[in-house]
Design an enzyme around this catalytic site. Structure first.
Site, PDB file in Angstrom:
ATOM      1  N   GLU A   9      -5.053   1.269   7.559  1.00 50.63           N
ATOM      2  CA  GLU A   9      -3.759   1.309   8.256  1.00 50.63           C
ATOM      3  C   GLU A   9      -3.762   2.228   9.476  1.00 50.63           C
ATOM      4  O   GLU A   9      -3.177   1.899  10.497  1.00 50.63           O
ATOM      5  CB  GLU A   9      -2.652   1.751   7.287  1.00 50.63           C
ATOM      6  CG  GLU A   9      -2.281   0.690   6.274  1.00 50.63           C
ATOM      7  CD  GLU A   9      -1.096   1.100   5.425  1.00 50.63           C
ATOM      8  OE1 GLU A   9      -0.158   1.690   5.984  1.00 50.63           O
ATOM      9  OE2 GLU A   9      -1.105   0.836   4.212  1.00 50.63           O
ATOM     10  N   ASP A  81      -3.063   0.939   2.178  1.00 52.42           N
ATOM     11  CA  ASP A  81      -2.691   1.890   1.121  1.00 52.42           C
ATOM     12  C   ASP A  81      -2.482   1.207  -0.227  1.00 52.42           C
ATOM     13  O   ASP A  81      -2.101   0.034  -0.303  1.00 52.42           O
ATOM     14  CB  ASP A  81      -1.415   2.644   1.517  1.00 52.42           C
ATOM     15  CG  ASP A  81      -1.669   3.641   2.636  1.00 52.42           C
ATOM     16  OD1 ASP A  81      -2.841   3.948   2.903  1.00 52.42           O
ATOM     17  OD2 ASP A  81      -0.688   4.095   3.250  1.00 52.42           O
ATOM     18  N   ASP A  83      -0.293   0.801  -2.559  1.00 49.83           N
ATOM     19  CA  ASP A  83       1.073   0.674  -3.059  1.00 49.83           C
ATOM     20  C   ASP A  83       1.609  -0.691  -2.625  1.00 49.83           C
ATOM     21  O   ASP A  83       0.893  -1.486  -2.017  1.00 49.83           O
ATOM     22  CB  ASP A  83       1.964   1.818  -2.562  1.00 49.83           C
ATOM     23  CG  ASP A  83       1.966   1.945  -1.044  1.00 49.83           C
ATOM     24  OD1 ASP A  83       1.541   0.995  -0.348  1.00 49.83           O
ATOM     25  OD2 ASP A  83       2.402   2.995  -0.532  1.00 49.83           O
ATOM     26  N   GLU A  85       3.713  -1.562  -0.336  1.00 51.01           N
ATOM     27  CA  GLU A  85       3.721  -1.743   1.120  1.00 51.01           C
ATOM     28  C   GLU A  85       2.315  -2.047   1.621  1.00 51.01           C
ATOM     29  O   GLU A  85       2.106  -2.929   2.458  1.00 51.01           O
ATOM     30  CB  GLU A  85       4.267  -0.474   1.789  1.00 51.01           C
ATOM     31  CG  GLU A  85       4.929  -0.697   3.123  1.00 51.01           C
ATOM     32  CD  GLU A  85       6.286  -1.365   3.017  1.00 51.01           C
ATOM     33  OE1 GLU A  85       6.722  -1.925   4.035  1.00 51.01           O
ATOM     34  OE2 GLU A  85       6.892  -1.356   1.933  1.00 51.01           O
ATOM     35  N   TYR A 295      -3.574  10.592  -2.226  1.00 51.61           N
ATOM     36  CA  TYR A 295      -2.459   9.790  -1.723  1.00 51.61           C
ATOM     37  C   TYR A 295      -1.120  10.456  -2.031  1.00 51.61           C
ATOM     38  O   TYR A 295      -0.890  10.931  -3.145  1.00 51.61           O
ATOM     39  CB  TYR A 295      -2.502   8.398  -2.343  1.00 51.61           C
ATOM     40  CG  TYR A 295      -1.615   7.401  -1.640  1.00 51.61           C
ATOM     41  CD1 TYR A 295      -1.713   7.212  -0.268  1.00 51.61           C
ATOM     42  CD2 TYR A 295      -0.685   6.654  -2.351  1.00 51.61           C
ATOM     43  CE1 TYR A 295      -0.898   6.297   0.381  1.00 51.61           C
ATOM     44  CE2 TYR A 295       0.127   5.733  -1.714  1.00 51.61           C
ATOM     45  CZ  TYR A 295       0.017   5.562  -0.346  1.00 51.61           C
ATOM     46  OH  TYR A 295       0.825   4.657   0.305  1.00 51.61           O
TER      47      TYR A 295
END
Length: 744
Positions: A9, A81, A83, A85, A295
């Site tokens: 990202e 990441d 998660d 999202e 994280y």
């Protein structure tokens, strides 16, 4: 050998991972989301199914072209990441790059270390569509609410307002607390205070009543008790000695990190998350990029076996066997997804102290906070001796209860010292006579409920199951940017507009701003992620109910039912009738229904709505002893969007204005002219030469002084440090006390 393309990202994360993977890998960044719902239209087809219509984000076209070009002929690994999202970003990239969703090309990791990164590329998996569907559901729900309700607010109030599924619930929490504060009426009460064993003591019980629960509500009662205490002989009624332990804290999760950073470092939630993001992705330390923490978006307290062992090694080496705790199993919260570990140092043995000179002040402060919390969480409890002494008169009508604590083993407090220890224990026994020193009455007043801070709002949202770790900062920032809430030091205070919008939404869209409903929707999203719930079914059930409510309210708005016109206590300057408050394109204004006189509400005015009438206190411009150079009328000081300024008192007939110039304490370090204070668009103070940009380009975030550094002769600047102010040299980094220069 086919080169592998790894897409992450952020650019800084790409740099760190490229270093670990080396040859055979090319690591590029998508710089967050590259595709989303369109900003200028609804973007969701709603026939039998809810189908989002995504488009490339403006400004991301070049990145997408580069990723497509680099992906040709490469094995692609999606490393966004770990998660919802991040999973959605991986799915979007899969679609854009035309990757096979059945192919294992998704890698995840919770820490950026060489070992973990190399292991993750060996174990790719497929994109988790349950996680993707959960994120898509959240995004569509938020779009339905925001896109459909916001225009209703524009018609009732003014253009530019917004409603949000979670944002509006957070606003309701703040507004309900504000209403409690407004309704609060202080009550006086009285305490009997004295000194026993050289320590301040309060009378705890009188005539069998607990004064903590039922304090003296009249001065006469307190005076009677004082008279009795003053004339009585007191003795030790009871002495209890106990051994207690203070439990080691849990490591941080997102919400507790945000709360601790706010209370201990004074960081806003958004600032904490930005710094934590950088610490996770990697920061430059002596020319090498190192990821310092795991994280930072997590709701878990779980710690891996490897991390526990590394922490144990450090504790044994630096503190000793008695400080190393056994493996702790923390019970998972019902609201926790437990997808990640807790937030911890990537390298537990990396003590923050050696990094102090290599990190920026805010990076060091947050890393130190995280490291100390993690290390103390892996240590033993601290131990105390506790003594409780009860002091009473012979009839046992008046009772003082005193507690003393003495630490016998510091345990985890070796790393995070506390102030739990009190004075030495008094050497007393039962029936010993005790001298009561100078008893007196202390008048007190009940305190109103406290306003929420960013930290306490995060704690509240988490406790009721609203939002998730990744959303707290965005929710608060949206409330501030929409002017629904403003900061007063650390407190979050709903504005007059925020209170009105909340009242409207609570009345007309009660389900949307219902705490239990919003929390239940979070559980539904968790169910989708776990593959237990049908996301299309959940969207349909929500939308069917929502549309009925929206149609009703929209019809009422069209008919003029919700046209805002609130009675006020403000008098019309022409006919003296009471004016009403309305909202127009530029915000609130006053209007007289009798003679059509309209009046702008100046910035700085105080508006309070008690549910029946708006109490108006208009700010009055300060008249200056100076004439307008245009028309000769007196000049006044006004408050505008960006602070105070000077204008003609005949405005708008005369449009003369000028800014208020505030000068720094020191002159320009470059040319010696005066230095002026300015405010950026974001409200941050900076300093520049009054000749900038004509003949001098000096500009600084720090205020210059007229003092020189004794070390190298450079100009010293003022800066805040731990609530006070010091002088510092930007060249040699030395700090000096201001008093040292004032003596000269």
């Amino acid at each position: 050998m086919v080169e592998k393309l790894v897409i992450v990202e952020s650019p800084s994360k790409a740099k760190t991972i490229q270093k670990y993977l080396g040859k055979g890998y090319k690591v590029l960044s998508s710089q967050g989301h590259v595709r989303d719902l369109p900003p200028s239209k609804f973007g969701i087809k709603m026939d039998k199914k809810f189908i989002p219509e995504f488009e490339i984000l403006k400004g991301k076209e070049k990145i997408v072209r580069e990723l497509k070009a680099k992906a040709r002929g490469c094995d692609v690994l999606l490393a966004s990441d770990n998660d919802r999202e991040g999973e959605a970003i991986a799915w979007h990239l899969s679609n854009i790059l035309k990757l096979d969703l059945k192919k294992k090309n998704r890698i995840v990791f919770n820490e950026i270390t060489e070992k973990v990164i190399r292991e993750s590329v060996k174990r790719p998996r497929t994109v988790d569509m349950s996680m993707v569907n959960s994120q898509l559901t959240r995004r569509i729900l938020d779009r339905i609410v925001g896109y459909k309700v916001s225009p209703v607010l524009w018609k009732v109030f003014k253009y530019g307002l917004s409603a949000g599924r979670v944002q509006s619930v957070a606003l309701r929490i703040l507004c309900e607390q504000e209403k409690k504060i407004q309704k609060f009426r202080p009550q006086k009460y009285y305490e009997i205070i004295t000194e026993i064993f050289n320590t301040k003591a309060k009378l705890k019980f009188f005539d069998g009543l607990s004064l903590s629960k039922e304090p003296f509500d009249s001065l006469n009662k307190a005076q009677e008790a004082l008279k009795y205490v003053s004339s009585s002989v007191f003795k030790i009624l009871d002495v209890q000695n106990k051994k207690i332990s203070l439990k080691a804290p849990l490591p941080f999760k997102t919400s507790t990190l945000q709360q601790a950073a706010a209370s201990e470092l004074g960081f806003a939630v958004s600032r904490t998350m930005k710094i934590a993001q950088r610490l996770y992705e990697g920061v430059d330390i002596g020319g090498e990029t190192i990821a310092l923490i795991t994280y930072m978006r997590t709701d878990s307290y779980r710690i891996s076996d490897v991390a526990h062992e590394k922490a144990k090694e450090f504790i044994l080496k630096n503190y000793g066997q008695e400080y190393a705790a056994k493996r702790k199993n923390v019970k998972k919260s019902a609201l926790s997804q437990d997808a990640h570990e807790a937030i911890r140092p990537t390298y537990p043995g990396l003590n923050p102290e050696p990094l102090k000179s290599k990190l920026s002040k805010e990076f060091y402060a947050l890393y130190s906070l995280i490291w100390k919390r993690f290390m103390s969480s892996q240590m033993t409890d601290s131990l105390y001796d506790k003594q409780i002494i009860k002091v009473s008169d012979e009839k046992e009508r008046a009772l003082f209860v005193m507690e003393f604590k003495k630490r016998t083993f510091d345990g985890f407090e070796k790393v995070v010292p506390s102030r739990n220890e009190t004075n030495e224990f008094p050497n007393v026994h039962n029936a010993d006579e005790v001298k009561i020193e100078s008893p007196s009455i202390s008048e007190q007043e009940t305190k109103p409920p406290s306003r929420y801070t960013e930290a306490s709002l995060v704690k509240k949202m988490e406790s009721v199951g609203i939002g998730r770790p990744s959303t707290y900062a965005t929710i608060i920032q949206t409330l501030l940017s929409r002017k629904y809430v403003e900061r007063d030091k650390r407190s979050l205070i709903p504005t007059f507009l925020g209170m009105l919008v909340n009242d409207f939404l609570t009345k007309e869209f009660s389900r949307i701003v219902n705490l239990k409903f919003t929390a239940s929707m979070e559980k539904e999203l968790d169910g989708i992620e776990e593959g237990k719930s049908d996301w299309q079914k959940i969207l349909k059930e929500f939308n069917d109910d929502f549309v009925k409510n929206l149609e009703r309210v929209s019809e009422e708005v069209k008919s003029g039912k919700h046209k805002l016109s609130l009675p006020t206590d403000a008098d019309c300057s022409k006919c003296k009738a009471k004016m009403v408050l309305k909202y127009g394109r530029y915000g609130a204004y006053l209007e007289c229904l009798k003679c059509d006189e309209k009046k702008k509400i100046p910035n700085g005015s105080n508006l309070q709505f008690d549910g029946k009438i708006v109490h108006v206190e208009l700010s009055v411009p300060e008249v200056l002893n100076e004439k307008c150079p245009k028309c000769g009328a007196p000049l006044v000081k006004r408050i505008g969007r960006y602070g105070e300024f000077i204008s003609c008192s005949r405005y708008p007939e005369c449009d003369y204005t000028r800014p208020i110039v505030k000068y720094a304490r020191g002159h320009c370090p470059k040319c010696g002219a005066r230095t002026v204070m300015r405010k950026s668009k974001r409200g941050k103070i900076f300093y520049m030469c009054e000749n900038n940009p004509a003949s001098c380009d000096f500009i600084s975030w720090y205020e210059p002084s007229d003092y020189k550094c004794p070390q190298d002769g450079e100009v010293l600047y003022y800066k805040k440090k731990k609530g006070s102010e010091v002088l510092f040299c930007q060249k040699c980094k030395k700090e000096y006390s201001i008093e040292d220069f004032l003596k000269d």
